[in-house]
Design an enzyme around this catalytic site. Structure first.
Site, PDB file in Angstrom:
ATOM      1  N   ASP A 110       0.847  -1.192   0.000  1.00  0.00           N
ATOM      2  CA  ASP A 110       0.000   0.000   0.000  1.00  0.00           C
ATOM      3  C   ASP A 110       0.883   1.243   0.000  1.00  0.00           C
ATOM      4  OD1 ASP A 110      -2.835   1.225   0.612  1.00  0.00           O
ATOM      5  OD2 ASP A 110      -1.445   2.205   1.989  1.00  0.00           O
ATOM      6  N   TYR A 118       2.953  10.318  -0.037  1.00  0.00           N
ATOM      7  CA  TYR A 118       4.005   9.796   0.832  1.00  0.00           C
ATOM      8  C   TYR A 118       5.359  10.135   0.208  1.00  0.00           C
ATOM      9  CZ  TYR A 118       0.242   6.848   2.768  1.00  0.00           C
ATOM     10  OH  TYR A 118      -0.931   6.387   3.322  1.00  0.00           O
ATOM     11  N   TYR A 157      -5.206   0.994   8.954  1.00  0.00           N
ATOM     12  CA  TYR A 157      -3.849   1.538   9.069  1.00  0.00           C
ATOM     13  C   TYR A 157      -3.569   1.941  10.508  1.00  0.00           C
ATOM     14  CZ  TYR A 157      -5.767   6.392   8.394  1.00  0.00           C
ATOM     15  OH  TYR A 157      -6.446   7.585   8.486  1.00  0.00           O
ATOM     16  N   LEU A 215      -0.573  -0.636  14.957  1.00  0.00           N
ATOM     17  CA  LEU A 215       0.342  -0.549  16.100  1.00  0.00           C
ATOM     18  C   LEU A 215       0.350   0.864  16.693  1.00  0.00           C
ATOM     19  CD1 LEU A 215       3.311  -2.684  14.703  1.00  0.00           C
ATOM     20  CD2 LEU A 215       1.576  -3.386  16.353  1.00  0.00           C
ATOM     21  N   GLN A 232      12.412  -5.627  10.450  1.00  0.00           N
ATOM     22  CA  GLN A 232      11.053  -5.257  10.866  1.00  0.00           C
ATOM     23  C   GLN A 232      10.015  -5.924   9.973  1.00  0.00           C
ATOM     24  OE1 GLN A 232      10.748  -0.998  10.800  1.00  0.00           O
ATOM     25  NE2 GLN A 232      12.038  -0.686  12.607  1.00  0.00           N
TER      26      GLN A 232
END
Length: 330
Positions: free
Chosen positions: A52, A57, A218, A221, A300
């Site tokens: 995505d 961005y 989205y 976390l 990650q």
């Protein structure tokens, strides 16, 4: 990995999807392109086939990175999810924000989803991504200055031309989804959702479940808050969107960490990180199709992808939910 179709669109995606906002650097304090490409490849190797992104961005940089990453991957095995409707190069529509680009230059960003703008944005995205079609094309934010039917008609033309496979929206309310549906079959809505931000459960989740619409969440976390690594009073630099955020006040971080410490033993017995436990809990919630998770480096990315391997019983989910119920609201 688990895969799920977005509504009735025929587009199936990985339930953990690589979120490339941070890869674009914008509002995240810069980026390393090689690390971002490596992170996407590491995700793909573990079954994360969906990526995505969005033009805004990094003002095109994130899409360029994604384009670089997919060059060496089989295009028909990758799903590209990008967006439209946030213009930093055109002062038109609904003013969204003042920001800075990755070089520190001031920019005004507008929410604008007029017909001609969408056609241009699609061509620009295809060029940056190095592809001739987009799997899911999402309106990034509602634009109150453009009728929704005009926006959806433009996306419908792109679908007819084969440049877009499925249409999605992002940050839409139920009423806005209903309006969009009068013109075009919407596959999905991308919205914020996490253990500490659950307002969509009130109306959006029931609506999407009833009408077979996918929900892509989205910030599952919560911008890193739910990894358990945040300390009360942690400083964030200029331009970091966590600076001044209500969930990142010392009091809020202390409350959330206390809750995380209660579920930490469960993560330890499962031999997973808190972040992986949080992601698996998120995907276990009714109506949630996909969790979008960012990664700045391959390590990650691997950790995120492996969250799918975790299995949680009804009793374990119930235990987590009881700790969340006891969490004092921020």
């Amino acid at each position: 990995m688990e895969y799920q179709e977005l509504g009735t669109s025929g587009v199936a995606v990985s339930r953990i999807t690589f979120g490339s906002w941070a890869a674009g650097g914008w509002m995240w304090g810069g980026t390393e392109q090689n690390d971002a490409v490596g992170a996407i490849h590491a995700s793909y190797d573990l079954g994360v086939t969906s990526i995505d992104t969005a033009p805004v961005y990094g003002m095109g940089f994130s899409e360029q990175i994604v384009g670089e990453a997919i060059k060496s991957l089989p295009r028909d095995k990758v799903q590209i999810l990008t967006k439209f409707g946030m213009r930093w190069d055109l002062a038109k529509g609904d003013f969204a924000m003042k920001t800075k680009d990755n070089n520190g230059h001031d920019l005004d960003v507008y929410k604008y989803a007029g017909r001609d703008s969408i056609i241009k944005e699609c061509e620009d995205s295809l060029r940056r991504l190095g592809t001739d079609y987009i799997d899911l094309y999402q309106q990034h934010w509602p634009d109150v200055t453009t009728p929704i039917d005009e926006t959806m008609e433009a996306v419908m033309r792109l679908i007819e031309q084969g440049k877009v496979r499925a249409a999605g929206v992002s940050n839409y309310s139920v009423a806005q989804m209903q309006e969009a549906e009068k013109t075009l079959n919407i596959a999905s809505n991308q919205v914020p959702y996490s253990m500490v931000r659950r307002d969509i459960e009130q109306d959006l989740v029931p609506f999407c479940m009833e009408h077979n619409k996918a929900i892509l969440v989205y910030s599952p976390l919560q911008l890193g808050l739910l990894t358990g690594k945040m300390k009360p009073g942690q400083e964030f630099g200029d331009g970091d969107l966590r600076r001044g955020h209500r969930l990142f006040t010392p009091e809020s971080v202390t409350r959330v960490n206390a809750m995380l410490n209660k579920i930490r033993p469960l993560a330890e017995t499962k031999n997973v990180t808190l972040g992986q436990l949080v992601l698996r809990w998120t995907l276990a919630q009714p109506g949630i199709t996909v969790a979008l998770v960012g990664a700045r480096n391959p390590e990650q990315a691997v950790q995120n992808a492996r969250a799918i391997d975790l299995q949680l019983s009804f009793e374990e989910l119930d235990f987590i939910n009881k700790q969340l119920a006891a969490l004092q609201p921020a």
